[in-house]
Motif scaffolding. Structure first.
Motif, PDB file in Angstrom:
ATOM      1  N   ALA A  26      42.391  33.922  44.063  1.00 20.70           N
ATOM      2  CA  ALA A  26      43.247  34.955  43.488  1.00 20.70           C
ATOM      3  C   ALA A  26      44.649  34.716  44.025  1.00 20.70           C
ATOM      4  CB  ALA A  26      42.756  36.342  43.856  1.00 20.70           C
ATOM      5  N   LEU A  27      45.626  34.793  43.143  1.00 20.01           N
ATOM      6  CA  LEU A  27      46.984  34.407  43.512  1.00 20.01           C
ATOM      7  C   LEU A  27      47.995  35.384  42.928  1.00 20.01           C
ATOM      8  CD1 LEU A  27      48.910  32.096  44.592  1.00 20.01           C
ATOM      9  CD2 LEU A  27      48.827  31.201  42.272  1.00 20.01           C
ATOM     10  N   LYS A  28      48.949  35.798  43.744  1.00 23.55           N
ATOM     11  CA  LYS A  28      50.065  36.628  43.278  1.00 23.55           C
ATOM     12  C   LYS A  28      51.185  35.685  42.851  1.00 23.55           C
ATOM     13  CE  LYS A  28      53.519  39.694  45.260  1.00 23.55           C
ATOM     14  NZ  LYS A  28      53.906  40.369  46.506  1.00 23.55           N
ATOM     15  N   GLU A  29      51.552  35.758  41.568  1.00 23.37           N
ATOM     16  CA  GLU A  29      52.592  34.850  41.049  1.00 23.37           C
ATOM     17  C   GLU A  29      53.104  35.392  39.721  1.00 23.37           C
ATOM     18  OE1 GLU A  29      54.944  31.579  41.372  1.00 23.37           O
ATOM     19  OE2 GLU A  29      53.050  31.247  42.401  1.00 23.37           O
ATOM     20  N   ALA A  30      54.351  35.220  39.481  1.00 20.19           N
ATOM     21  CA  ALA A  30      54.947  35.532  38.177  1.00 20.19           C
ATOM     22  C   ALA A  30      55.963  34.445  37.873  1.00 20.19           C
ATOM     23  CB  ALA A  30      55.609  36.905  38.201  1.00 20.19           C
ATOM     24  N   PRO A  31      55.980  33.955  36.670  1.00 25.28           N
ATOM     25  CA  PRO A  31      55.065  34.242  35.580  1.00 25.28           C
ATOM     26  C   PRO A  31      53.682  33.612  35.826  1.00 25.28           C
ATOM     27  CG  PRO A  31      56.619  32.563  34.882  1.00 25.28           C
ATOM     28  CD  PRO A  31      57.031  33.001  36.271  1.00 25.28           C
ATOM     29  N   VAL A  82      45.300  45.794  44.021  1.00 27.51           N
ATOM     30  CA  VAL A  82      45.360  44.806  42.938  1.00 27.51           C
ATOM     31  C   VAL A  82      44.864  43.452  43.443  1.00 27.51           C
ATOM     32  CG1 VAL A  82      46.847  43.629  41.273  1.00 27.51           C
ATOM     33  CG2 VAL A  82      47.216  46.048  41.764  1.00 27.51           C
ATOM     34  N   ALA A  83      45.265  43.066  44.631  1.00 31.97           N
ATOM     35  CA  ALA A  83      44.825  41.793  45.203  1.00 31.97           C
ATOM     36  C   ALA A  83      43.310  41.767  45.365  1.00 31.97           C
ATOM     37  CB  ALA A  83      45.507  41.538  46.540  1.00 31.97           C
ATOM     38  N   SER A  84      42.742  42.854  45.858  1.00 30.46           N
ATOM     39  CA  SER A  84      41.302  42.936  46.037  1.00 30.46           C
ATOM     40  C   SER A  84      40.570  42.863  44.690  1.00 30.46           C
ATOM     41  CB  SER A  84      40.943  44.243  46.762  1.00 30.46           C
ATOM     42  OG  SER A  84      39.548  44.372  46.879  1.00 30.46           O
ATOM     43  N   ALA A  85      41.077  43.575  43.689  1.00 28.64           N
ATOM     44  CA  ALA A  85      40.465  43.529  42.362  1.00 28.64           C
ATOM     45  C   ALA A  85      40.583  42.126  41.758  1.00 28.64           C
ATOM     46  CB  ALA A  85      41.117  44.559  41.444  1.00 28.64           C
ATOM     47  N   ALA A  86      41.712  41.460  41.977  1.00 29.49           N
ATOM     48  CA  ALA A  86      41.892  40.096  41.467  1.00 29.49           C
ATOM     49  C   ALA A  86      40.875  39.152  42.108  1.00 29.49           C
ATOM     50  CB  ALA A  86      43.313  39.606  41.730  1.00 29.49           C
ATOM     51  N   GLU A  87      40.618  39.337  43.394  1.00 31.90           N
ATOM     52  CA  GLU A  87      39.604  38.519  44.066  1.00 31.90           C
ATOM     53  C   GLU A  87      38.224  38.746  43.453  1.00 31.90           C
ATOM     54  OE1 GLU A  87      40.058  39.521  48.196  1.00 31.90           O
ATOM     55  OE2 GLU A  87      41.992  38.495  48.339  1.00 31.90           O
ATOM     56  N   GLN A  88      37.915  40.012  43.113  1.00 33.71           N
ATOM     57  CA  GLN A  88      36.637  40.315  42.466  1.00 33.71           C
ATOM     58  C   GLN A  88      36.535  39.652  41.096  1.00 33.71           C
ATOM     59  OE1 GLN A  88      35.581  44.515  42.346  1.00 33.71           O
ATOM     60  NE2 GLN A  88      36.757  44.860  44.215  1.00 33.71           N
ATOM     61  N   VAL A  89      37.617  39.713  40.335  1.00 41.87           N
ATOM     62  CA  VAL A  89      37.628  39.101  38.999  1.00 41.87           C
ATOM     63  C   VAL A  89      37.465  37.590  39.121  1.00 41.87           C
ATOM     64  CG1 VAL A  89      39.068  38.670  36.951  1.00 41.87           C
ATOM     65  CG2 VAL A  89      38.908  40.977  37.912  1.00 41.87           C
ATOM     66  N   ALA A  90      38.174  36.968  40.057  1.00 43.36           N
ATOM     67  CA  ALA A  90      38.055  35.521  40.254  1.00 43.36           C
ATOM     68  C   ALA A  90      36.629  35.144  40.668  1.00 43.36           C
ATOM     69  CB  ALA A  90      39.057  35.042  41.301  1.00 43.36           C
ATOM     70  N   GLY A 139      39.303  37.777  33.185  1.00 42.81           N
ATOM     71  CA  GLY A 139      38.262  38.748  32.900  1.00 42.81           C
ATOM     72  C   GLY A 139      38.058  39.044  31.432  1.00 42.81           C
ATOM     73  N   SER A 140      38.863  38.445  30.568  1.00 45.31           N
ATOM     74  CA  SER A 140      38.759  38.702  29.130  1.00 45.31           C
ATOM     75  C   SER A 140      37.607  37.917  28.512  1.00 45.31           C
ATOM     76  CB  SER A 140      40.061  38.325  28.427  1.00 45.31           C
ATOM     77  OG  SER A 140      40.244  36.918  28.464  1.00 45.31           O
ATOM     78  N   ALA A 172      34.862  22.903  40.203  1.00 44.64           N
ATOM     79  CA  ALA A 172      35.750  23.778  39.445  1.00 44.64           C
ATOM     80  C   ALA A 172      36.417  24.774  40.382  1.00 44.64           C
ATOM     81  CB  ALA A 172      34.970  24.531  38.367  1.00 44.64           C
ATOM     82  N   VAL A 173      37.602  25.181  40.002  1.00 46.40           N
ATOM     83  CA  VAL A 173      38.346  26.237  40.680  1.00 46.40           C
ATOM     84  C   VAL A 173      38.643  27.287  39.613  1.00 46.40           C
ATOM     85  CG1 VAL A 173      40.447  26.846  41.929  1.00 46.40           C
ATOM     86  CG2 VAL A 173      39.401  24.597  42.278  1.00 46.40           C
ATOM     87  N   VAL A 174      38.294  28.525  39.914  1.00 49.14           N
ATOM     88  CA  VAL A 174      38.569  29.631  39.001  1.00 49.14           C
ATOM     89  C   VAL A 174      39.690  30.451  39.619  1.00 49.14           C
ATOM     90  CG1 VAL A 174      37.644  31.677  37.869  1.00 49.14           C
ATOM     91  CG2 VAL A 174      36.178  29.663  38.207  1.00 49.14           C
ATOM     92  N   VAL A 175      40.812  30.557  38.889  1.00 48.29           N
ATOM     93  CA  VAL A 175      41.964  31.278  39.423  1.00 48.29           C
ATOM     94  C   VAL A 175      42.252  32.515  38.582  1.00 48.29           C
ATOM     95  CG1 VAL A 175      43.674  29.868  38.171  1.00 48.29           C
ATOM     96  CG2 VAL A 175      44.361  31.114  40.219  1.00 48.29           C
ATOM     97  N   THR A 176      42.473  33.616  39.281  1.00 46.23           N
ATOM     98  CA  THR A 176      42.959  34.844  38.668  1.00 46.23           C
ATOM     99  C   THR A 176      44.338  35.098  39.245  1.00 46.23           C
ATOM    100  OG1 THR A 176      40.747  35.753  38.388  1.00 46.23           O
ATOM    101  CG2 THR A 176      42.575  37.328  38.378  1.00 46.23           C
TER     102      THR A 176
END
Length: 152
Positions: free
Chosen positions: A93-98, A67-75, A17-18, A38-42
């Motif tokens: 949208a994916l939950k992952e660290a790092p 947070v997951a829902s917002a990440a989907e919106q950003v993606a 989103g930056s 293309a694949v856009v990942v957040t």
């Protein structure tokens, strides 16, 4: 998505989103043939979000569903930008660290031929402690990486 007509896999955009993430999509649109998949990942993380929420949205970083829902919106926003830049884009949208691991994993899962992302320029003393997602993706992924730096 799979390998396209040109024998190339999709472009993977790491999108947080930056302005730099937007610039990476725009630059890839200028540099690459139009019509590429293309694949856009957040990538998001509990307690540390990892992306810029849509304007006006206040998030409780401990509330994973929010947070997951917002990440989907950003993606989805990133995928719309990629489509405007000439790509046939889908969002993930994916939950992952790092964060770099999530980007590399999605690139592998989709057979991406190129990963494009912006560099926030964390270097020097700050970079030692915070690292650089772009640098980590380039160092750890076996794929070609396009790192776009801010204009200035």
């Amino acid at each position: 998505m799979s390998v396209g007509e040109q024998g190339l896999g999709p472009v993977l955009f790491a999108y947080d989103g930056s302005d730099l993430a937007k610039l990476a999509i725009e630059e890839a649109g200028r540099q690459l043939e139009p019509g590429r998949d293309a694949v856009v990942v957040t990538v998001w993380r509990p307690f540390a979000v990892g992306f810029i929420p849509p304007p006006g949205l206040e998030l409780d970083a401990a509330a994973s569903d929010e947070v997951a829902s917002a990440a989907e919106q950003v993606a989805a926003q990133g995928a719309a930008l990629a489509r405007a830049a000439g790509f046939r884009a889908q969002s993930v949208a994916l939950k992952e660290a790092p964060t770099w691991k999530g980007i590399a994993r999605v690139a592998d899962e989709h057979g991406a031929s190129l990963i494009a992302l912006g560099s926030h320029g964390k270097s020097g003393f700050t970079g030692i402690f915070l690292g650089s997602v772009a640098g980590d993706v380039a160092a750890h992924s076996g794929r070609t990486v396009l790192i776009v730096h801010g204009r200035g």
